[in-house]
Design a protein around this motif. Structure first.
Motif, PDB file in Angstrom:
ATOM      1  N   SER A  79      -6.254  -7.843   0.877  1.00  0.00           N
ATOM      2  CA  SER A  79      -6.219  -8.258  -0.532  1.00  0.00           C
ATOM      3  C   SER A  79      -6.819  -9.638  -0.719  1.00  0.00           C
ATOM      4  CB  SER A  79      -4.776  -8.270  -1.060  1.00  0.00           C
ATOM      5  OG  SER A  79      -4.024  -9.288  -0.425  1.00  0.00           O
TER       6      SER A  79
ATOM      7  N   THR B  20      -7.620  -5.730  -4.572  1.00  0.00           N
ATOM      8  CA  THR B  20      -7.841  -5.033  -3.304  1.00  0.00           C
ATOM      9  C   THR B  20      -9.020  -4.089  -3.473  1.00  0.00           C
ATOM     10  OG1 THR B  20      -6.768  -3.775  -1.527  1.00  0.00           O
ATOM     11  CG2 THR B  20      -6.275  -3.110  -3.799  1.00  0.00           C
ATOM     12  N   LEU B  21      -9.421  -3.434  -2.389  1.00  0.00           N
ATOM     13  CA  LEU B  21     -10.522  -2.486  -2.452  1.00  0.00           C
ATOM     14  C   LEU B  21     -10.048  -1.174  -3.058  1.00  0.00           C
ATOM     15  CD1 LEU B  21     -12.177  -2.962   1.059  1.00  0.00           C
ATOM     16  CD2 LEU B  21     -12.957  -3.893  -1.111  1.00  0.00           C
ATOM     17  N   ASP B  22     -10.959  -0.494  -3.741  1.00  0.00           N
ATOM     18  CA  ASP B  22     -10.637   0.816  -4.297  1.00  0.00           C
ATOM     19  C   ASP B  22     -10.269   1.795  -3.188  1.00  0.00           C
ATOM     20  OD1 ASP B  22     -10.494   2.775  -6.404  1.00  0.00           O
ATOM     21  OD2 ASP B  22     -12.377   3.573  -5.662  1.00  0.00           O
ATOM     22  N   ASP B  23     -10.928   1.672  -2.045  1.00  0.00           N
ATOM     23  CA  ASP B  23     -10.627   2.496  -0.875  1.00  0.00           C
ATOM     24  C   ASP B  23     -10.466   1.555   0.302  1.00  0.00           C
ATOM     25  OD1 ASP B  23     -10.438   4.194   1.260  1.00  0.00           O
ATOM     26  OD2 ASP B  23     -12.273   5.324   0.844  1.00  0.00           O
ATOM     27  N   SER B  24      -9.237   1.294   0.720  1.00  0.00           N
ATOM     28  CA  SER B  24      -8.973   0.291   1.755  1.00  0.00           C
ATOM     29  C   SER B  24      -9.506   0.680   3.115  1.00  0.00           C
ATOM     30  CB  SER B  24      -7.464   0.026   1.859  1.00  0.00           C
ATOM     31  OG  SER B  24      -6.780   1.216   2.200  1.00  0.00           O
TER      32      SER B  24
END
Length: 320
Positions: free
Chosen positions: A200, A229-233
């Motif tokens: 994050s 955060t990323l849309d797809d971690s």
């Protein structure tokens, strides 16, 4: 500061432009900024700080083959007198300053001007506690500000709407230019971000600090935090730090601090703290150690130490 080695840090240098009367003034190149600074006589390139107990000043300055070399000094009247000891012999002496004296420190700074004036310049800065890049910025920005009196036309821009003043001349607005340093990310941090797992970004603002949060005013706000955060971690993002830096810079008017959280490839949790205006903390900035000196180095110079300068310029030539 050791007498047989030096640490140097890597930065990009760019010039920002601001105006009270126009929202988007045009910035100038690093080359132009230093041409303006050179208009100020070298003995006037100074700035008092810390309630005038410290004086920043330029001792040496040269431009050759697209490289600007600067020796920056700080004379500190407020620092405690140094004490020297021989514990085995129970000997101790204090080197006392006299009335107007300040203890002096200096750093070398080398700047490689870009071929494209729209790009930032590469800077390598010698490290000295108390004379870091943000102290150096105070001096450079003071010199650039002082140049306003010597070439006022260079600090004015024509209004793009084509407006004219009462005498029929194109309307102009005043512009303030400032130097900005952006630290190069250290190799270790870049590796950890590129090969670890991003978690994050926390953007933090203290704009409403101490605002009452209950009816009685006993509880007050300390800060607000926006977590991104990323849309797809699970996605591996290339050049992750560059993307994060662009995002943080874009938000620096609304958020003063940021935290980058991620896991290293070995599973360790790490948090990188940033000031959105000043960039990376020194611990995360790319650095190199200079050693192999044939003589002991001094903590202060009044002219360039050519050996230190040559080693720093050699590092510049290695950077693409």
């Amino acid at each position: 500061m050791k007498k047989t080695e030096r640490l140097v840090y890597y930065y990009d240098l760019s010039i920002s432009a601001n105006s009270r009367t126009f929202p988007a003034p045009k910035p100038i190149s690093v080359r132009k900024a230093f041409e303006l600074m050179q208009l100020v006589p070298i003995d006037k390139r100074t700035k008092s700080i810390a309630k005038e107990s410290e004086l920043l000043y330029i001792s040496d300055w040269k431009i050759s083959n697209g490289i600007i070399s600067i020796l920056i000094n700080k004379s500190d009247k407020g620092i405690s007198d140094p004490v020297f000891t021989i514990p085995e012999e129970k000997k101790r002496r204090t080197a006392e300053k006299t009335g107007k004296e300040g203890q002096d420190f200096s750093v070398h700074l080398v700047i490689r001007l870009p071929n494209d004036d729209l790009q930032p310049a590469l800077v390598i800065v010698e490290h000295c506690n108390g004379l870091g890049v943000f102290t150096i910025l105070k001096l450079l920005n003071q010199i650039l500000s002082d140049a306003t009196q010597l070439s006022p036309g260079d600090f004015e821009q024509t209004h793009p709407d084509g407006a004219v003043d009462s005498s029929g001349k194109p309307k102009k607005y005043n512009v303030v230019f400032k130097c900005i340093f952006d630290g190069h990310i250290s190799d270790d941090l870049k590796h950890d971000l590129d090969h670890g797992k991003f978690q994050s970004i926390e953007l933090i603002t203290e704009k409403d600090r101490f605002t009452s949060f209950d009816d009685d005013g006993y509880i007050v706000e300390k800060c607000k935090t926006l977590v991104l955060t990323l849309d797809d971690s699970d996605t591996q993002v290339s050049n992750l730090y560059d993307r994060i830096l662009r995002l943080i810079k874009k938000q620096n008017k609304d958020y003063s601090k940021a935290k980058i959280k991620f896991k290293t490839e070995t599973g360790l949790d790490r948090t990188v703290n940033m000031d959105t205006a000043e960039g990376l903390a020194l611990a995360y900035v790319k650095k190199e150690k200079l050693d192999g000196f044939n003589v002991n180095l001094e903590s202060s110079y009044e002219k360039f130490n050519n050996t230190i300068l040559a080693k720093m310029e050699a590092l510049l030539s290695q950077e693409t």
